[in-house]
Design a protein around this motif. Structure first.
Motif, PDB file in Angstrom:
ATOM      1  N   LYS A 125       2.785   3.971   4.209  1.00 53.47           N
ATOM      2  CA  LYS A 125       1.864   4.407   3.148  1.00 53.47           C
ATOM      3  C   LYS A 125       2.620   4.733   1.870  1.00 53.47           C
ATOM      4  O   LYS A 125       2.161   4.407   0.764  1.00 53.47           O
TER       5      LYS A 125
ATOM      6  N   HIS B 267       2.406   2.604  -1.918  1.00 52.84           N
ATOM      7  CA  HIS B 267       2.129   3.230  -3.216  1.00 52.84           C
ATOM      8  C   HIS B 267       3.351   3.213  -4.135  1.00 52.84           C
ATOM      9  O   HIS B 267       3.303   3.754  -5.238  1.00 52.84           O
TER      10      HIS B 267
ATOM     11  N   GLU C 269       5.702   2.282  -6.839  1.00 58.52           N
ATOM     12  CA  GLU C 269       5.472   1.572  -8.101  1.00 58.52           C
ATOM     13  C   GLU C 269       6.426   0.401  -8.320  1.00 58.52           C
ATOM     14  O   GLU C 269       6.183  -0.453  -9.169  1.00 58.52           O
TER      15      GLU C 269
ATOM     16  N   LYS D 156       1.839  -4.395  -2.020  1.00 53.98           N
ATOM     17  CA  LYS D 156       1.110  -3.149  -1.742  1.00 53.98           C
ATOM     18  C   LYS D 156      -0.200  -3.438  -1.014  1.00 53.98           C
ATOM     19  O   LYS D 156      -0.563  -2.739  -0.065  1.00 53.98           O
TER      20      LYS D 156
END
Length: 85
Positions: free
Chosen positions: A53, A57, A59, A66
């Motif tokens: 998870k 997320h 970046e 993702k």
């Protein structure tokens, strides 16, 4: 398109065959990974999901990566019987 060594260039059919083979390998890896849910204890599965998870997320990851991580997480949670948090 210019090819420096035309004798080493792939035909379109060879390229399609390579793509198909790679897709089968990816499918096998997804199946193997989601099957881990049956082999891991609950705590280990939760730690793995937590890490996935975080990566989903991250970046620095591509949006497509993702997206696919999120789908893989959902399959893993389903197989492990862990509810999404």
């Amino acid at each position: 398109m210019t090819v420096e060594k035309p004798e080493q260039a792939m035909t379109f059919g060879e390229l399609l065959a390579l793509i198909g083979d790679q897709q089968h390998k990816i499918d096998a890896l997804e199946l193997a990974f989601s099957s881990l849910a049956f082999a891991l204890d609950e705590r280990t599965a939760q730690l793995l999901l937590h890490n996935l998870k975080l990566e989903s997320h991250n970046e620095h990851r591509a949006e497509q990566t993702k997206k696919h991580l999120a789908l893989l997480i959902a399959v893993f949670e389903k197989h492990a019987g862990i509810s999404a948090d």
